[in-house]
Each structure stands twice: as C-alpha cells, then as structure tokens.
Design a protein around this motif. Structure first.
Motif, PDB file in Angstrom:
ATOM      1  N   ALA A 136       0.863  -1.179   0.000  1.00 60.18           N
ATOM      2  CA  ALA A 136       0.000   0.000   0.000  1.00 60.18           C
ATOM      3  C   ALA A 136       0.897   1.226   0.000  1.00 60.18           C
ATOM      4  N   TYR A 137       0.509   2.207  -0.781  1.00 58.31           N
ATOM      5  CA  TYR A 137       1.239   3.471  -0.844  1.00 58.31           C
ATOM      6  C   TYR A 137       0.313   4.564  -0.359  1.00 58.31           C
ATOM      7  N   VAL A 138       0.863   5.555   0.297  1.00 62.36           N
ATOM      8  CA  VAL A 138       0.071   6.707   0.712  1.00 62.36           C
ATOM      9  C   VAL A 138       0.878   7.971   0.417  1.00 62.36           C
ATOM     10  N   MET A 139       0.216   8.914  -0.243  1.00 63.53           N
ATOM     11  CA  MET A 139       0.801  10.220  -0.477  1.00 63.53           C
ATOM     12  C   MET A 139       0.494  11.044   0.765  1.00 63.53           C
ATOM     13  N   VAL A 140       1.514  11.556   1.410  1.00 58.06           N
ATOM     14  CA  VAL A 140       1.302  12.293   2.653  1.00 58.06           C
ATOM     15  C   VAL A 140       1.835  13.713   2.540  1.00 58.06           C
ATOM     16  N   GLU A 141       1.190  14.596   3.277  1.00 55.55           N
ATOM     17  CA  GLU A 141       1.700  15.949   3.429  1.00 55.55           C
ATOM     18  C   GLU A 141       2.426  15.972   4.767  1.00 55.55           C
ATOM     19  N   VAL A 142       3.736  16.207   4.723  1.00 56.78           N
ATOM     20  CA  VAL A 142       4.546  16.196   5.946  1.00 56.78           C
ATOM     21  C   VAL A 142       4.697  17.591   6.545  1.00 56.78           C
ATOM     22  N   SER A 143       4.500  18.596   5.721  1.00 62.73           N
ATOM     23  CA  SER A 143       4.452  19.984   6.186  1.00 62.73           C
ATOM     24  C   SER A 143       3.707  20.771   5.116  1.00 62.73           C
ATOM     25  N   LYS A 144       3.388  21.994   5.387  1.00 67.06           N
ATOM     26  CA  LYS A 144       2.581  22.784   4.449  1.00 67.06           C
ATOM     27  C   LYS A 144       3.195  22.800   3.050  1.00 67.06           C
ATOM     28  N   GLY A 145       2.501  22.183   2.078  1.00 63.45           N
ATOM     29  CA  GLY A 145       2.959  22.150   0.701  1.00 63.45           C
ATOM     30  C   GLY A 145       4.035  21.122   0.395  1.00 63.45           C
ATOM     31  N   LYS A 146       4.491  20.359   1.383  1.00 63.44           N
ATOM     32  CA  LYS A 146       5.554  19.367   1.185  1.00 63.44           C
ATOM     33  C   LYS A 146       4.946  17.969   1.276  1.00 63.44           C
ATOM     34  N   THR A 147       5.023  17.230   0.172  1.00 65.47           N
ATOM     35  CA  THR A 147       4.472  15.873   0.153  1.00 65.47           C
ATOM     36  C   THR A 147       5.578  14.841  -0.012  1.00 65.47           C
ATOM     37  N   GLU A 148       5.274  13.620   0.452  1.00 64.46           N
ATOM     38  CA  GLU A 148       6.169  12.475   0.290  1.00 64.46           C
ATOM     39  C   GLU A 148       5.322  11.256  -0.030  1.00 64.46           C
ATOM     40  N   LEU A 149       5.950  10.279  -0.657  1.00 62.22           N
ATOM     41  CA  LEU A 149       5.292   9.011  -0.951  1.00 62.22           C
ATOM     42  C   LEU A 149       5.814   7.975   0.031  1.00 62.22           C
ATOM     43  N   TRP A 150       4.905   7.333   0.770  1.00 64.11           N
ATOM     44  CA  TRP A 150       5.254   6.325   1.761  1.00 64.11           C
ATOM     45  C   TRP A 150       4.652   4.990   1.357  1.00 64.11           C
ATOM     46  N   SER A 151       5.207   3.909   1.892  1.00 63.04           N
ATOM     47  CA  SER A 151       4.666   2.575   1.612  1.00 63.04           C
ATOM     48  C   SER A 151       4.710   1.705   2.856  1.00 63.04           C
ATOM     49  N   ALA A 152       3.928   0.635   2.798  1.00 63.94           N
ATOM     50  CA  ALA A 152       3.940  -0.412   3.826  1.00 63.94           C
ATOM     51  C   ALA A 152       3.485  -1.688   3.134  1.00 63.94           C
ATOM     52  N   GLY A 153       3.890  -2.820   3.668  1.00 63.11           N
ATOM     53  CA  GLY A 153       3.465  -4.090   3.110  1.00 63.11           C
ATOM     54  C   GLY A 153       4.599  -5.076   3.001  1.00 63.11           C
ATOM     55  N   GLU A 154       4.486  -5.950   1.993  1.00 60.90           N
ATOM     56  CA  GLU A 154       5.473  -7.007   1.827  1.00 60.90           C
ATOM     57  C   GLU A 154       5.696  -7.280   0.345  1.00 60.90           C
ATOM     58  N   SER A 155       6.960  -7.265  -0.074  1.00 57.73           N
ATOM     59  CA  SER A 155       7.311  -7.555  -1.462  1.00 57.73           C
ATOM     60  C   SER A 155       8.778  -7.965  -1.548  1.00 57.73           C
ATOM     61  N   SER A 156       9.025  -9.083  -2.187  1.00 58.79           N
ATOM     62  CA  SER A 156      10.405  -9.514  -2.405  1.00 58.79           C
ATOM     63  C   SER A 156      10.958  -8.938  -3.701  1.00 58.79           C
ATOM     64  N   LYS A 157      10.153  -8.144  -4.419  1.00 59.68           N
ATOM     65  CA  LYS A 157      10.549  -7.622  -5.722  1.00 59.68           C
ATOM     66  C   LYS A 157      10.884  -6.141  -5.702  1.00 59.68           C
ATOM     67  N   GLY A 158      11.046  -5.559  -4.513  1.00 57.50           N
ATOM     68  CA  GLY A 158      11.447  -4.163  -4.425  1.00 57.50           C
ATOM     69  C   GLY A 158      10.330  -3.146  -4.511  1.00 57.50           C
ATOM     70  N   LEU A 159       9.067  -3.581  -4.502  1.00 56.63           N
ATOM     71  CA  LEU A 159       7.961  -2.644  -4.646  1.00 56.63           C
ATOM     72  C   LEU A 159       7.796  -1.703  -3.460  1.00 56.63           C
ATOM     73  N   LEU A 160       8.329  -2.064  -2.309  1.00 54.00           N
ATOM     74  CA  LEU A 160       8.211  -1.164  -1.157  1.00 54.00           C
ATOM     75  C   LEU A 160       8.968   0.140  -1.396  1.00 54.00           C
TER      76      LEU A 160
END
Length: 107
Positions: free
Chosen positions: A38-62
């Motif tokens: 699962a990926y979530v686009m997050v706002e970490v501060s005003k106007g600043k976003t990051e892409l985060w992930s969680a889960g399980e993958s042996s193929k580098g998808l995290l």
C-alpha cells in the motif's frame, strides 16, 4: 499485511497512525495477495508531500531500500523528496509506476 497494521478483512475500521504527524492525501494499493503493498501520499508539512509505503514484497515494490522486504508501518520511499514530487501512483501485480509533477515517470 493487514493484520500487521492491526486491520483485518471483515473487522471494524481502525485508524492507522502515520509518523511525524503526516496527513494522508491519497492511497494506492497493489491488487493481489503477494506482493501486497500500500502506498500513501502524505503531506509532511505545508505544501511538502512524500510518498510512503507499507506491506510485503520480495521484488522491491516497497521502495524503502534494496534490502527491505517487509514494512509493518508506513515509511517514506527511498528517494530525494526535495527534488522529486510524486503526484500519482499506479500499482498492479508486481509493477509500480509513479508520475511526478513535472511529467517524469518512475518505475
């Protein structure tokens, strides 16, 4: 994966706390049991976003580094968020593509 973050199918919804007081903006997921990311686009501060992930993958998808195969909590992908601003993500089976605000494609 869902049990790892305290969610299970058929159970009551539960709040998922994000680190650093981040605010979730968009959510994206793979559509198969393995890999399950699962990926979530997050706002970490005003106007600043990051892409985060969680889960399980042996193929580098995290995307959290070459040796990370499982993440039980959402964490930032391994990229320079000061230079790259992701705006959309598509993930299916064992492929993930991400689009930046300036039209660049990552996969």
């Amino acid at each position: 994966f869902l049990k790892d973050i305290k969610l299970e199918c058929g159970k009551k919804y539960a709040k998922i706390d994000l680190a650093k007081g981040a605010k979730a903006l968009k959510v994206y997921c793979t559509n198969v049991e393995k890999p399950c990311v699962a990926y979530v686009m997050v706002e970490v501060s005003k106007g600043k976003t990051e892409l985060w992930s969680a889960g399980e993958s042996s193929k580098g998808l995290l995307g959290q580094g070459e040796n990370t195969k499982k993440s039980q909590s959402f964490a930032k992908l391994d990229y320079d968020s000061d230079k790259v601003n992701f705006v959309e993500v598509f993930s299916k089976y064992d492929h993930t593509l991400a689009l930046t605000d300036d039209g660049q494609l990552y996969g």
